[in-house]
Structure formats: C-alpha cells, structure tokens
Design a protein around this motif. Structure first.
Motif, short mmCIF file in Angstrom:
data_model
loop_
_atom_site.label_atom_id
_atom_site.label_comp_id
_atom_site.label_asym_id
_atom_site.label_seq_id
_atom_site.Cartn_x
_atom_site.Cartn_y
_atom_site.Cartn_z
N ARG A 197 -36.81 28.74 -47.16
CA ARG A 197 -37.14 29.07 -45.82
C ARG A 197 -38.44 28.27 -45.01
N LEU A 198 -39.55 28.12 -46.09
CA LEU A 198 -41.06 28.19 -45.41
C LEU A 198 -41.24 26.23 -45.30
N PHE A 199 -40.41 25.68 -46.57
CA PHE A 199 -40.60 24.08 -46.52
C PHE A 199 -39.77 23.73 -45.52
N ASP A 200 -38.77 24.44 -45.23
CA ASP A 200 -37.78 24.36 -43.84
C ASP A 200 -38.64 24.34 -42.10
N TYR A 201 -39.46 25.23 -42.59
CA TYR A 201 -40.49 25.63 -40.98
C TYR A 201 -41.36 23.87 -41.38
N LEU A 202 -42.52 24.32 -42.45
CA LEU A 202 -43.03 23.41 -42.38
C LEU A 202 -42.64 22.18 -41.99
N HIS A 203 -41.97 21.44 -42.39
CA HIS A 203 -41.37 19.95 -42.54
C HIS A 203 -40.00 19.26 -40.86
N ASN A 204 -39.38 20.87 -40.52
CA ASN A 204 -38.71 20.52 -39.82
C ASN A 204 -39.34 20.95 -38.27
N THR A 205 -39.93 21.88 -38.29
CA THR A 205 -40.21 22.52 -37.40
C THR A 205 -42.10 22.28 -37.24
N MET A 206 -42.66 21.41 -37.44
CA MET A 206 -44.03 21.67 -37.45
C MET A 206 -43.80 19.90 -37.94
N GLY A 207 -43.07 19.15 -38.76
CA GLY A 207 -43.09 18.25 -38.53
C GLY A 207 -44.24 17.60 -39.55
N ILE A 208 -44.64 18.61 -40.79
CA ILE A 208 -44.98 18.20 -41.43
C ILE A 208 -44.88 16.94 -42.71
N PRO A 209 -44.98 16.12 -43.15
CA PRO A 209 -44.47 15.25 -44.36
C PRO A 209 -45.33 15.74 -45.97
N HIS A 210 -43.65 15.17 -46.62
CA HIS A 210 -43.79 15.20 -47.81
C HIS A 210 -45.43 15.86 -48.35
N HIS A 211 -45.88 14.43 -48.11
CA HIS A 211 -46.82 13.77 -48.94
C HIS A 211 -48.47 15.51 -48.58
N LEU A 212 -48.18 16.05 -47.12
CA LEU A 212 -49.54 16.66 -46.66
C LEU A 212 -48.61 17.95 -46.86
N ILE A 213 -47.67 18.17 -47.32
CA ILE A 213 -47.47 19.70 -48.03
C ILE A 213 -47.96 19.03 -49.63
N THR A 214 -47.60 18.05 -50.51
CA THR A 214 -47.69 17.74 -51.67
C THR A 214 -49.52 18.26 -51.93
#
Length: 415
Positions: free
Chosen positions: A330-347
């Motif tokens: 749920r949290l990854f979906d909101y960060l990546h798909n709603t806020m548009g943050i890519p994988h490398h920034l989350i990492t």
C-alpha cells in the motif's frame, strides 16, 4: 557368643511366659508372672528345658538327652520333677506358681493410662485459639496467587518483577513454575543470564516473556552463547540480542546456524554484515521465516526492486523483512504511482517504509494543495522523502509548506 545366645533364648522364653492378660475395662495392667496356673507353667518349663538342651548340644556335640527330657508329672496340686531337673517347684497353692528365678530378671509391663481424644470432643475457646493449622494448598486453582505464599520459587520470582498474571494465562506454564525448585532450577540460570549481560532490573520482564529458559539445560545455554561468540558477535551484541529476543537462548546451535546461513545466502551478505543485521533486529533469528520469505518475494516481484536495492534497504531498515505485506504494498503504491517517486529514490531513503501511511498521505495532499509537491531532485524546491517523513508538523509547515500549523490542521479537517 554362646552365653549371649543362651541368655537371649532364656529371656525370649520368659517373655512368652509373661504374656499380658488385659482386663475388660479401659485400664491395661500387667498380671504378675506368679498368677499363671499350673498347667501353663508345665508347658513353659518344658519349653525352657528344651532350649537349655539345645544350648548344651551347641557347646557339646556328644551331649545326649536323658530322662530329664520327659515332662514333669502332676499329682494333685504338687508338681514333681526328677532328681536331675535343674528346677524344682512345688506347692502351687490355688493354681498359682512362684517363679523365684525369673522375677529378678523380668519386670511386669505397665502401660500408663493414656486418655484417647475423640475427634468429636468439645474444645474450650482457649484451647481452640492455641491450635495452629497450616493452610492447605488448593488442589485446583485458576490463579497462581493461591500458591505464592507457600512456594519459595513463586515468592522470589514476584520479588524479581515477574508478572504471574500474564504467565498463568499461558498453557502449562503455571504447572511448570510450581514444579521448579528455586535453588536447584532457578538460581543458577539467573546468574547465567546476568553473566550474559541481562540487566538485573530487566530479569523480571525477561522471565515474564520467556519462563521456559528456567527449564533449559545450563550446559546447552552455555553452548549457544559460545557459538555466538565463535561467529564474531561481541559481548555487547550478545547482551543486546538476548535482552531484545528472550527466546534466542532456547534455540539450538544447529537452528541458530541455519538462520544465519539463510540470511547470508538470501541477501548475499558477508559474515560481518549478517551479524550486524541480526544484532540490530534479533527477532530475525527467533521469529518465523515465512514472513521474511514472503516480503523478499514481494519486493522482487510485485514492487520490482533489484537485488542490490533490496540488500541496501534491508541492511538500513531490517524491520522491512518483518513488516506487514499489505503495508509494504500500500505504501509503495502510493509513493511510486501517486507521488511519482522512482525506485532509486525510495531505495535511497528506505526509512519511509517505517512511516504511517496517513502521515505521508496528509502531507503530500497539503503540499499538492499549495503547489509545492516537488520530489524530483533535478527541479527547484525539491522535497526529499526524509524531510517529508521525519520533520515534525510545525517545522514541516514552516520549512517545506511555507504555511502555518493552523493552516495544516484546518486542511486535515477538510479531508
């Protein structure tokens, strides 16, 4: 030896002579030996003579019985023995015998009158107050409280800070504690835990979480600590691990070795990084491996992280391996798909997975409402995930949102 045997035989025979005749009333008194009848004495004398002859045979194998072996004859009230008889008794008046040779050796048994106490006897109030009766342990009970005052082990565990109310709810734990002896089972293990590094004021909480350590063999406990030391865990690390995961010492050496090998292989970590990982989160060694396997699978397949990214996130945030699968997705979906943050920034900032979902959502919507939701580091007014999650509300409003805390609270009420 033979004279002693003869003396014992004579005394035993005399005791049979002095058999007691009790009266019909409650008082028991011995009847004198001389009150035996002539008929009784005749049998006794014959038996005594046979014992004397047996003793003579022991001393002299060539001894043979003579006419003295025949029993005495009775005529009227007088008993006649042969000339060779060692004892001659005559003139039994009224059937009573006089025993001059035995009265000096035997004393009649006299029993003192002991009043018997009936269980239904009435007691005075004064006597009743002096009667001390120890309370009996209840055969069954729903709480350990009934046994604390009578059990040294339970009493001392309470003094250590053990919460018995929590332990008695767990199956079989109450019966286990009642069977333990403090000096034999508990004392040595408490000293061992202190040597390992468990603080004295934490022993109560430790035993409340893991009372089964009191039933573990002390040698097995020492072997497990020695194994951790052989794997380059420092004394401070072992102390932290045992305190944070009390069930760690209940795991065998083989099981601990398998757990360490699993994380080293799955995450492709070095020995030192694997030790650092489990030191930071010792529950990785004691909890089930199923959630860990599931989360690794989710990160690789559903979230799309690469192996090196997963390795970096896990070493930074070990709790990610034990987190709820629904929370991660749920949290990854909101960060990546709603806020548009890519994988490398989350990492780059995996601590975002420790944040609450509503906290991230409310702050993003407020920034978006103000037109300041900018998460691209190549653009001006960049807002990092760390600043978005870590800063308190008042600092977040002033620094990032350029608004007041009242504005943010009003906005939250409108959601």
């Amino acid at each position: 030896m033979s004279s002693a045997l003869c003396s014992i035989c004579c005394r035993w025979s005399a005791l049979r002579i002095s058999g007691l005749v009790f009266s019909s009333n409650k008082t028991m008194k011995a009847i004198p030996v001389a009150s035996f009848t002539l008929k009784s004495w005749t049998g006794v004398h014959t038996h005594r003579r046979s014992l004397v002859q047996s003793h003579r045979r022991l001393r002299n194998p060539n001894f043979s019985s003579s006419a003295t072996d025949s029993p005495p004859s009775r005529e009227g009230d007088t008993v006649h023995f042969t000339e060779s008889s060692p004892l001659q008794y005559t003139n039994y008046d009224h059937g009573k015998a006089e025993l001059p040779g035995l009265e000096d050796e035997l004393q009649p048994f006299v029993f003192n009158d002991v009043p018997s106490q009936s269980p239904f006897q009435d007691l005075s109030e004064e006597k009743a107050l002096h009667i001390e009766v120890s309370p009996l342990l209840p055969p069954t009970s729903f709480t350990l409280r009934d046994y604390v005052d009578r059990s040294e082990t339970l009493t001392k565990l309470v003094l250590l800070g053990v919460d018995l109310s929590k332990l008695e709810r767990r199956p079989n734990v109450a019966n286990m504690l009642l069977r333990l002896d403090f000096d034999r089972d508990v004392k040595e293990r408490l000293l061992f835990l202190k040597d390992v590094g468990v603080k004295e004021d934490f022993l109560g909480a430790f035993l409340t979480r893991n009372p089964f350590v009191l039933t573990e063999n002390i040698e097995n406990l020492q072997k497990r600590v020695h194994y951790l030391q052989s794997q380059k865990f420092s004394k401070e690390a072992i102390s932290r691990m045992v305190s944070a995961a009390p069930y760690l010492l209940n795991f065998s050496v083989e099981r601990l070795d398998n757990r360490l090998g699993f994380y080293q292989k799955e995450l492709r970590l070095s020995t030192q990084k694997t030790c650092d990982l489990v030191t930071r989160l010792p529950k990785l060694l004691t909890n089930s491996l199923e959630p860990v396997k599931e989360n690794l699978k989710v990160c690789r397949i559903e979230l799309g992280f690469r192996e090196n990214e997963i390795q970096h996130m896990v070493t930074c945030v070990p709790k990610l391996l034990l987190a709820s699968k629904s929370k991660l997705t749920r949290l990854f979906d909101y960060l990546h798909n709603t806020m548009g943050i890519p994988h490398h920034l989350i990492t780059k900032f995996p601590q975002v997975f420790n944040a609450k979902f509503l906290r991230v959502k409310d702050r993003h919507l407020f920034l978006e409402h103000l037109g300041r939701a900018q998460y691209d580091p190549s653009q001006p007014n960049y807002i990092s995930l760390e600043s978005l999650v870590v800063l308190p509300d008042d600092v977040f409003c002033v620094t990032l949102a350029k608004a007041t805390l009242l504005d943010f609270e009003t906005f939250q009420k409108m959601l």
